[in-house]
Design a protein around this motif. Sequence first.
Motif, PDB file in Angstrom:
ATOM      1  N   PRO A 112       0.699  -1.149   0.116  1.00 44.37           N
ATOM      2  CA  PRO A 112       0.155  -0.427  -0.036  1.00 44.37           C
ATOM      3  C   PRO A 112       0.605   0.898  -0.109  1.00 44.37           C
ATOM      4  O   PRO A 112       2.095   1.066   0.707  1.00 44.37           O
ATOM      5  CB  PRO A 112      -0.330  -0.219   1.213  1.00 44.37           C
ATOM      6  N   SER A 113       0.259   2.517  -0.392  1.00 44.98           N
ATOM      7  CA  SER A 113       1.101   3.024  -0.191  1.00 44.98           C
ATOM      8  C   SER A 113       0.922   4.383   0.617  1.00 44.98           C
ATOM      9  O   SER A 113       1.550   5.083   0.963  1.00 44.98           O
ATOM     10  CB  SER A 113       1.160   4.437  -1.729  1.00 44.98           C
ATOM     11  N   ALA A 157       0.430   7.063   7.516  1.00 41.77           N
ATOM     12  CA  ALA A 157       1.373   7.650   6.445  1.00 41.77           C
ATOM     13  C   ALA A 157       1.496   7.501   5.547  1.00 41.77           C
ATOM     14  O   ALA A 157       1.471   6.056   5.067  1.00 41.77           O
ATOM     15  CB  ALA A 157       2.544   8.294   7.459  1.00 41.77           C
ATOM     16  N   LEU A 158       1.824   8.202   4.384  1.00 41.64           N
ATOM     17  CA  LEU A 158       1.505   8.122   3.009  1.00 41.64           C
ATOM     18  C   LEU A 158       3.362   7.589   3.346  1.00 41.64           C
ATOM     19  O   LEU A 158       4.680   8.095   4.077  1.00 41.64           O
ATOM     20  CB  LEU A 158       1.724   9.372   2.582  1.00 41.64           C
ATOM     21  N   ARG A 159       3.810   6.833   2.302  1.00 44.52           N
ATOM     22  CA  ARG A 159       5.010   6.067   2.789  1.00 44.52           C
ATOM     23  C   ARG A 159       6.114   6.953   1.749  1.00 44.52           C
ATOM     24  O   ARG A 159       6.242   7.555   0.639  1.00 44.52           O
ATOM     25  CB  ARG A 159       5.231   4.742   1.923  1.00 44.52           C
ATOM     26  N   THR A 175      11.454   0.119   2.651  1.00 44.63           N
ATOM     27  CA  THR A 175      11.656  -0.821   2.283  1.00 44.63           C
ATOM     28  C   THR A 175      10.869  -1.203   4.056  1.00 44.63           C
ATOM     29  O   THR A 175      10.381  -2.883   4.076  1.00 44.63           O
ATOM     30  CB  THR A 175      12.825  -0.346   2.886  1.00 44.63           C
ATOM     31  N   ALA A 176       9.835  -0.422   4.552  1.00 46.91           N
ATOM     32  CA  ALA A 176       9.430  -0.933   5.450  1.00 46.91           C
ATOM     33  C   ALA A 176       8.447  -1.606   5.624  1.00 46.91           C
ATOM     34  O   ALA A 176       7.671  -3.035   6.254  1.00 46.91           O
ATOM     35  CB  ALA A 176       9.218  -0.041   6.795  1.00 46.91           C
ATOM     36  N   GLY A 177       7.268  -1.256   4.422  1.00 43.15           N
ATOM     37  CA  GLY A 177       6.349  -1.977   4.264  1.00 43.15           C
ATOM     38  C   GLY A 177       6.587  -3.707   3.869  1.00 43.15           C
ATOM     39  O   GLY A 177       6.243  -4.114   4.059  1.00 43.15           O
ATOM     40  N   VAL A 178       7.594  -3.110   2.477  1.00 42.28           N
ATOM     41  CA  VAL A 178       8.204  -4.894   2.604  1.00 42.28           C
ATOM     42  C   VAL A 178       8.438  -5.215   3.652  1.00 42.28           C
ATOM     43  O   VAL A 178       7.979  -7.261   3.891  1.00 42.28           O
ATOM     44  CB  VAL A 178       8.820  -4.468   1.071  1.00 42.28           C
ATOM     45  N   VAL A 179       9.034  -4.931   4.500  1.00 37.17           N
ATOM     46  CA  VAL A 179       8.989  -6.111   5.692  1.00 37.17           C
ATOM     47  C   VAL A 179       8.009  -6.442   6.434  1.00 37.17           C
ATOM     48  O   VAL A 179       7.749  -7.361   6.467  1.00 37.17           O
ATOM     49  CB  VAL A 179      10.419  -5.481   6.485  1.00 37.17           C
ATOM     50  N   LYS A 183      13.853 -15.157   0.889  1.00 40.31           N
ATOM     51  CA  LYS A 183      12.653 -14.433  -0.093  1.00 40.31           C
ATOM     52  C   LYS A 183      13.443 -12.774  -0.844  1.00 40.31           C
ATOM     53  O   LYS A 183      14.300 -12.332  -0.143  1.00 40.31           O
ATOM     54  CB  LYS A 183      11.851 -13.841   0.223  1.00 40.31           C
ATOM     55  N   LYS A 184      13.539 -12.545  -2.289  1.00 44.99           N
ATOM     56  CA  LYS A 184      13.792 -11.379  -2.511  1.00 44.99           C
ATOM     57  C   LYS A 184      12.571 -10.582  -3.172  1.00 44.99           C
ATOM     58  O   LYS A 184      11.663 -11.683  -3.710  1.00 44.99           O
ATOM     59  CB  LYS A 184      14.923 -12.271  -3.520  1.00 44.99           C
ATOM     60  N   LEU A 185      12.141  -9.679  -2.975  1.00 42.90           N
ATOM     61  CA  LEU A 185      11.351  -9.011  -3.216  1.00 42.90           C
ATOM     62  C   LEU A 185      11.439  -7.766  -4.172  1.00 42.90           C
ATOM     63  O   LEU A 185      12.640  -7.128  -3.285  1.00 42.90           O
ATOM     64  CB  LEU A 185      10.301  -9.092  -2.174  1.00 42.90           C
ATOM     65  N   TRP A 186      10.423  -7.456  -5.086  1.00 37.68           N
ATOM     66  CA  TRP A 186      11.206  -5.659  -5.359  1.00 37.68           C
ATOM     67  C   TRP A 186       9.597  -5.043  -6.144  1.00 37.68           C
ATOM     68  O   TRP A 186       8.812  -5.672  -5.876  1.00 37.68           O
ATOM     69  CB  TRP A 186      11.429  -6.213  -6.880  1.00 37.68           C
ATOM     70  N   TYR A 187       9.903  -3.834  -5.700  1.00 38.79           N
ATOM     71  CA  TYR A 187       8.869  -2.866  -6.027  1.00 38.79           C
ATOM     72  C   TYR A 187       9.052  -1.775  -6.381  1.00 38.79           C
ATOM     73  O   TYR A 187      10.030  -1.394  -7.268  1.00 38.79           O
ATOM     74  CB  TYR A 187       8.376  -2.861  -4.135  1.00 38.79           C
ATOM     75  N   GLY A 188       8.324  -1.000  -7.068  1.00 40.98           N
ATOM     76  CA  GLY A 188       8.093   0.184  -8.164  1.00 40.98           C
ATOM     77  C   GLY A 188       6.778   0.934  -7.197  1.00 40.98           C
ATOM     78  O   GLY A 188       5.479   0.455  -6.870  1.00 40.98           O
ATOM     79  N   GLY A 189       7.210   2.225  -7.755  1.00 37.59           N
ATOM     80  CA  GLY A 189       5.838   3.344  -7.060  1.00 37.59           C
ATOM     81  C   GLY A 189       6.312   4.442  -6.317  1.00 37.59           C
ATOM     82  O   GLY A 189       7.291   5.045  -6.274  1.00 37.59           O
ATOM     83  N   PRO A 190       5.469   5.094  -6.679  1.00 41.24           N
ATOM     84  CA  PRO A 190       5.799   6.314  -5.339  1.00 41.24           C
ATOM     85  C   PRO A 190       5.813   6.481  -4.072  1.00 41.24           C
ATOM     86  O   PRO A 190       5.274   5.633  -3.521  1.00 41.24           O
ATOM     87  CB  PRO A 190       4.024   7.149  -6.079  1.00 41.24           C
ATOM     88  N   MET A 191       6.388   7.673  -3.703  1.00 40.29           N
ATOM     89  CA  MET A 191       7.109   7.855  -1.948  1.00 40.29           C
ATOM     90  C   MET A 191       7.077   9.406  -1.705  1.00 40.29           C
ATOM     91  O   MET A 191       6.597  10.022  -2.547  1.00 40.29           O
ATOM     92  CB  MET A 191       8.543   7.203  -2.110  1.00 40.29           C
TER      93      MET A 191
END
Length: 428
Positions: free
Chosen positions: A43-44, A78-80, A84-88, A103-111
């Motif tokens: 989530p953002s 809070a808007l992220r 990293t915190a959200g993925v953890v 596990k390996k995770l990747w993400y993209g998006g607005p911060m």
Amino acid sequence: MTRSSAPRGTRDIVDLDVRAFRRLEERAGERFAAYGYEEIRTPSFENADLFSRAVGDTTDIVEKEMYLFEDRGGRPLALRPEGTAGVVRAYLEHGWDQTCPTKKLWYGGPMFRAERPQAGRYREFWQIGGECFGNPSPQADAETLLLVRDILATAGLTNGVRFLVNSIGCSVCRPVYRDVLKNYLEARKSDLCENCVRRIDRNPLRALDCKGDGPRLDDAPLMADHLCEACRLHRDEAYSLLQSVSFPFEEAPRLVRGLDYYTRTVFEVTAPSQGSQDSIGAGGRYDGLVKLLGGPETPAVGFALGIDRVARALQAQGFTPPAVPKIFVAQAGIGTTPVAFTLAQKLRTFVEGGRMPPVEMGASTKSLKAQFRAADSWGADWLVLVGEEELKKGNVVLKDLRRHAQEEIPLAQVADRLFNRVSVEPKL
Ligand code: HAM
């Protein structure tokens, strides 16, 4: 009526930026897959305390830059400000610490960070990042750096990219160093800026990367000289792995990071032509974060690239993605609309060189002149005119708008002719 504008520090991503963003996102997705990463979309916004716990109460991000709000139930959110915190949080929430600890995770998006806007620094900015859980070996640190370079290189960014690497120790050796640094700063208190004086007790390491004080503190004690044996071995092995593949990193003994969760390896990636915002990406190891957020002891390492800044760097290096030829279908006269409509639809199903050329249609309510103007402002390269007279002979007019040439051809041959002649450029 006054027109609305985008909020301060935000912007619309358009034109070349969109193409540079897309290029980076596509290439990064391919490279992540090659290194065994799976995509995750978090989530953002998150519960606000996630970031104060993960990023740190005394960091600028948490102290000054978070967009905080309450939902209708009064829950603090809070808007992220980072990913990293959200993925953890997700790693733990899905129980992957139990079922799939590596596990390996990747993400993209607005911060979102309420920073003072300037060129390359926005309040909404875009990141693409990867987090690798469960591997304590320096191999994972080295591999992370290779992946970052690989992504940038496949996106076309190599010139002048620098990889600055440091170790900031662990919970054993950093407190000892912190005290040494605190004593050093106390002794120079009268020379320090207001911020750094405040930092002495709360976050003394940040004084080293203060734009004003940092350079003046050139005789400050360094973490490198205070690493414990385990951290020193970890650092040396990571560096020698990087050297074994001739990875061009630079040791940066004064590099610290603006987020509290890091342990041992930290790094920053810079590109020229970025002015003061030359950091296009950053990351490092964070072996304590999963536990801090309620999970078991789990080593982790990751990074994030700032897409806005990578896009800027690509453009500064002359990145101009090849345009895909565009086809406009115009119509004039009785009975031409259904024919033009069917033709446009047929042309839209063609794939050339891995891409579908964009096909647009003139509106049946517009004069031919107005349709030509529309084709022009849309940037069409080819125009197919379905005209009443030609249609009686089963023909249409094919116009090459770039070369100002035209010919009458059978309707049935339009697709073949266009796709024999339109050389569609490869993917961005
Ligand atoms: P960060 O250094 O805060 O690290 O941000 C990473 C990158 O995001 C920066 O190098 C920069 O390119 C971009 N960036 C940050 N703030 C802005 C801004 N206001 N405007 C434009 N671009 C910006 C992190 O966020 C960590 N979560 C990285 C990480 C992942 N560490 C481990 N895993």
